[in-house]
Design a protein around this motif. Structure first.
Motif, PDB file in Angstrom:
ATOM      1  N   ASP A  61      20.056  40.612  42.530  1.00  0.00           N
ATOM      2  CA  ASP A  61      19.409  41.885  42.820  1.00  0.00           C
ATOM      3  C   ASP A  61      18.072  41.910  42.100  1.00  0.00           C
ATOM      4  OD1 ASP A  61      20.045  42.309  40.155  1.00  0.00           O
ATOM      5  OD2 ASP A  61      21.696  43.657  40.589  1.00  0.00           O
ATOM      6  N   ALA A  62      17.489  43.082  41.967  1.00  0.00           N
ATOM      7  CA  ALA A  62      16.170  43.178  41.337  1.00  0.00           C
ATOM      8  C   ALA A  62      16.185  42.696  39.895  1.00  0.00           C
ATOM      9  CB  ALA A  62      15.682  44.621  41.408  1.00  0.00           C
ATOM     10  N   ALA A  63      17.337  42.787  39.247  1.00  0.00           N
ATOM     11  CA  ALA A  63      17.436  42.371  37.846  1.00  0.00           C
ATOM     12  C   ALA A  63      17.561  40.857  37.690  1.00  0.00           C
ATOM     13  CB  ALA A  63      18.629  43.052  37.185  1.00  0.00           C
ATOM     14  N   GLY A  64      17.897  40.163  38.767  1.00  0.00           N
ATOM     15  CA  GLY A  64      18.082  38.714  38.695  1.00  0.00           C
ATOM     16  C   GLY A  64      19.450  38.316  39.206  1.00  0.00           C
ATOM     17  N   SER A  65      19.975  37.243  38.645  1.00  0.00           N
ATOM     18  CA  SER A  65      21.231  36.684  39.134  1.00  0.00           C
ATOM     19  C   SER A  65      22.323  36.786  38.070  1.00  0.00           C
ATOM     20  CB  SER A  65      21.029  35.208  39.523  1.00  0.00           C
ATOM     21  OG  SER A  65      22.231  34.637  39.968  1.00  0.00           O
ATOM     22  N   THR A  66      23.435  37.397  38.449  1.00  0.00           N
ATOM     23  CA  THR A  66      24.614  37.472  37.592  1.00  0.00           C
ATOM     24  C   THR A  66      25.664  36.507  38.132  1.00  0.00           C
ATOM     25  OG1 THR A  66      24.195  39.801  37.085  1.00  0.00           O
ATOM     26  CG2 THR A  66      26.413  38.965  36.671  1.00  0.00           C
ATOM     27  N   VAL A  67      26.229  35.692  37.248  1.00  0.00           N
ATOM     28  CA  VAL A  67      27.162  34.642  37.658  1.00  0.00           C
ATOM     29  C   VAL A  67      28.506  34.850  36.975  1.00  0.00           C
ATOM     30  CG1 VAL A  67      27.608  32.158  37.713  1.00  0.00           C
ATOM     31  CG2 VAL A  67      25.282  33.004  37.991  1.00  0.00           C
ATOM     32  N   LEU A  68      29.567  34.658  37.732  1.00  0.00           N
ATOM     33  CA  LEU A  68      30.919  34.788  37.218  1.00  0.00           C
ATOM     34  C   LEU A  68      31.724  33.570  37.663  1.00  0.00           C
ATOM     35  CD1 LEU A  68      32.597  37.046  35.722  1.00  0.00           C
ATOM     36  CD2 LEU A  68      33.441  37.694  37.971  1.00  0.00           C
ATOM     37  N   ASP A  69      32.351  32.905  36.716  1.00  0.00           N
ATOM     38  CA  ASP A  69      33.194  31.741  37.003  1.00  0.00           C
ATOM     39  C   ASP A  69      34.507  31.954  36.274  1.00  0.00           C
ATOM     40  OD1 ASP A  69      34.477  29.299  37.230  1.00  0.00           O
ATOM     41  OD2 ASP A  69      32.682  28.105  36.899  1.00  0.00           O
ATOM     42  N   LEU A  70      35.531  32.425  37.000  1.00  0.00           N
ATOM     43  CA  LEU A  70      36.774  32.832  36.368  1.00  0.00           C
ATOM     44  C   LEU A  70      37.997  32.318  37.104  1.00  0.00           C
ATOM     45  CD1 LEU A  70      36.422  36.617  35.395  1.00  0.00           C
ATOM     46  CD2 LEU A  70      36.553  34.673  33.842  1.00  0.00           C
ATOM     47  N   ARG A  71      38.995  31.948  36.343  1.00  0.00           N
ATOM     48  CA  ARG A  71      40.345  31.734  36.856  1.00  0.00           C
ATOM     49  C   ARG A  71      41.148  32.954  36.412  1.00  0.00           C
ATOM     50  NH1 ARG A  71      41.175  26.391  38.449  1.00  0.00           N
ATOM     51  NH2 ARG A  71      39.427  25.021  37.906  1.00  0.00           N
ATOM     52  N   LEU A  72      41.747  33.654  37.356  1.00  0.00           N
ATOM     53  CA  LEU A  72      42.439  34.893  37.021  1.00  0.00           C
ATOM     54  C   LEU A  72      43.712  35.044  37.835  1.00  0.00           C
ATOM     55  CD1 LEU A  72      40.359  37.827  38.591  1.00  0.00           C
ATOM     56  CD2 LEU A  72      39.799  35.453  38.992  1.00  0.00           C
ATOM     57  N   ASP A  73      44.634  35.858  37.304  1.00  0.00           N
ATOM     58  CA  ASP A  73      45.902  36.042  38.001  1.00  0.00           C
ATOM     59  C   ASP A  73      46.283  37.518  38.056  1.00  0.00           C
ATOM     60  OD1 ASP A  73      47.133  36.761  35.576  1.00  0.00           O
ATOM     61  OD2 ASP A  73      47.951  34.771  35.213  1.00  0.00           O
ATOM     62  N   VAL A  74      47.383  37.797  38.758  1.00  0.00           N
ATOM     63  CA  VAL A  74      47.797  39.179  38.989  1.00  0.00           C
ATOM     64  C   VAL A  74      48.377  39.836  37.744  1.00  0.00           C
ATOM     65  CG1 VAL A  74      48.193  38.854  41.456  1.00  0.00           C
ATOM     66  CG2 VAL A  74      50.051  38.401  39.838  1.00  0.00           C
ATOM     67  N   ASN A  75      48.618  39.061  36.686  1.00  0.00           N
ATOM     68  CA  ASN A  75      49.115  39.614  35.436  1.00  0.00           C
ATOM     69  C   ASN A  75      47.988  39.990  34.481  1.00  0.00           C
ATOM     70  OD1 ASN A  75      51.899  39.269  36.125  1.00  0.00           O
ATOM     71  ND2 ASN A  75      51.684  37.085  35.674  1.00  0.00           N
ATOM     72  N   GLY A  76      46.747  39.854  34.943  1.00  0.00           N
ATOM     73  CA  GLY A  76      45.608  40.225  34.107  1.00  0.00           C
ATOM     74  C   GLY A  76      45.124  39.140  33.183  1.00  0.00           C
ATOM     75  N   ASN A  77      45.659  37.933  33.298  1.00  0.00           N
ATOM     76  CA  ASN A  77      45.181  36.818  32.497  1.00  0.00           C
ATOM     77  C   ASN A  77      43.951  36.200  33.161  1.00  0.00           C
ATOM     78  OD1 ASN A  77      47.494  36.958  30.705  1.00  0.00           O
ATOM     79  ND2 ASN A  77      48.661  36.034  32.381  1.00  0.00           N
ATOM     80  N   CYS A  78      43.026  35.716  32.352  1.00  0.00           N
ATOM     81  CA  CYS A  78      41.864  35.037  32.929  1.00  0.00           C
ATOM     82  C   CYS A  78      41.235  34.117  31.899  1.00  0.00           C
ATOM     83  CB  CYS A  78      40.842  36.035  33.479  1.00  0.00           C
ATOM     84  SG  CYS A  78      39.894  36.911  32.223  1.00  0.00           S
ATOM     85  N   ALA A  79      40.395  33.223  32.400  1.00  0.00           N
ATOM     86  CA  ALA A  79      39.640  32.317  31.542  1.00  0.00           C
ATOM     87  C   ALA A  79      38.419  31.861  32.319  1.00  0.00           C
ATOM     88  CB  ALA A  79      40.496  31.111  31.132  1.00  0.00           C
TER      89      ALA A  79
END
Length: 241
Positions: A61-79
């Motif tokens: 967007d106008a602010a630039g680029s935001t990047v997300l690289d996540l492994r996540l599950d339905v129990n709320g765990n992520c990395a």
């Protein structure tokens, strides 16, 4: 050839055939023969039913680029990792149950804590993980990022309202896909759906409210890495306040 030798030879041939079959190309699932609506609905259903997923997303967007690289599950765990636009830095993150760890780089800290306080925070953290509870008001946003179930309710399980048009074939990270493009006013979205194995959503990209974005989905139902940062490499959030 004796009877025993004939049986042994047949078993060997059968084993070889089975082994070679295991290395064959994945079977086509026929999804490319369906209508655009069915293709998208089935792909979103696959995503809505996933127990875990690897998501790599980028929003510009106008602010630039935001990047997300996540492994996540339905129990709320992520990395994974999050990167902020315009030199805002990046941070690694791990969430396991109600515990969250965040390892920000100096640029990330300075973008979130401007001025001398940012320098002090960087010196105090000293390249360690910040550890806190998911209930902490400062970490609540990270809790939402890791919420695959919430994402499924808000996005994957909702019906698509766009006018859909089936496109051609494409490849996403080596996987064959059929494309479907949807338009809703000035907003557009192109869905890439796997044509081999299960008809899973592999990628969606487009423009919404003037923001250009893309999200790739892979490793459906693969467990989120269970490892957490060791205590000696972490600093408790309460010690920073």
């Amino acid at each position: 050839m004796s009877g025993f030798r004939r049986v042994a030879s047949a078993l060997a041939a059968g084993a070889a055939s089975a082994l070679l079959a295991g290395f064959g190309a994945p079977a086509g699932n026929g999804i490319e023969d369906e209508s655009a609506r069915v293709i998208v609905d089935r792909a979103r259903a696959e995503l809505a039913g996933a127990r875990s997923v690897h998501m790599v997303a980028q929003v510009q967007d106008a602010a630039g680029s935001t990047v997300l690289d996540l492994r996540l599950d339905v129990n709320g765990n992520c990395a994974g990792r999050v990167g902020l636009p315009k030199g805002g830095g990046s941070a690694e993150m791990v969430k396991r149950g109600q515990d969250i760890w965040l390892k920000p780089d100096t640029a990330f800290l300075k973008s979130q804590v401007p001025g001398p306080a940012g320098e002090d925070a960087a010196a105090l953290i000293n390249d360690r993980w910040i550890h806190g509870s998911a209930e902490n008001v400062l970490l609540r946003g990270l809790t939402q990022v890791c919420d695959l179930s919430g994402f499924q309710r808000k996005y994957a399980a909702q019906p698509v309202s766009e006018n859909l048009t089936k496109g051609g074939t494409a490849t996403v990270d080596g996987a064959s896909a059929i494309t479907v493009t949807g338009r809703d006013g000035a907003d557009t979205a192109t869905y890439y759906v796997a044509t081999e194995g299960k008809p899973r959503l592999l990628r969606v990209e487009g423009v919404e409210n003037g923001q250009r974005g893309r999200a790739d989905f892979s490793d459906y139902n693969e467990p989120v890495p269970a490892g957490t940062p060791p205590p000696q490499e972490s600093v408790d959030l309460s010690d920073l306040r």
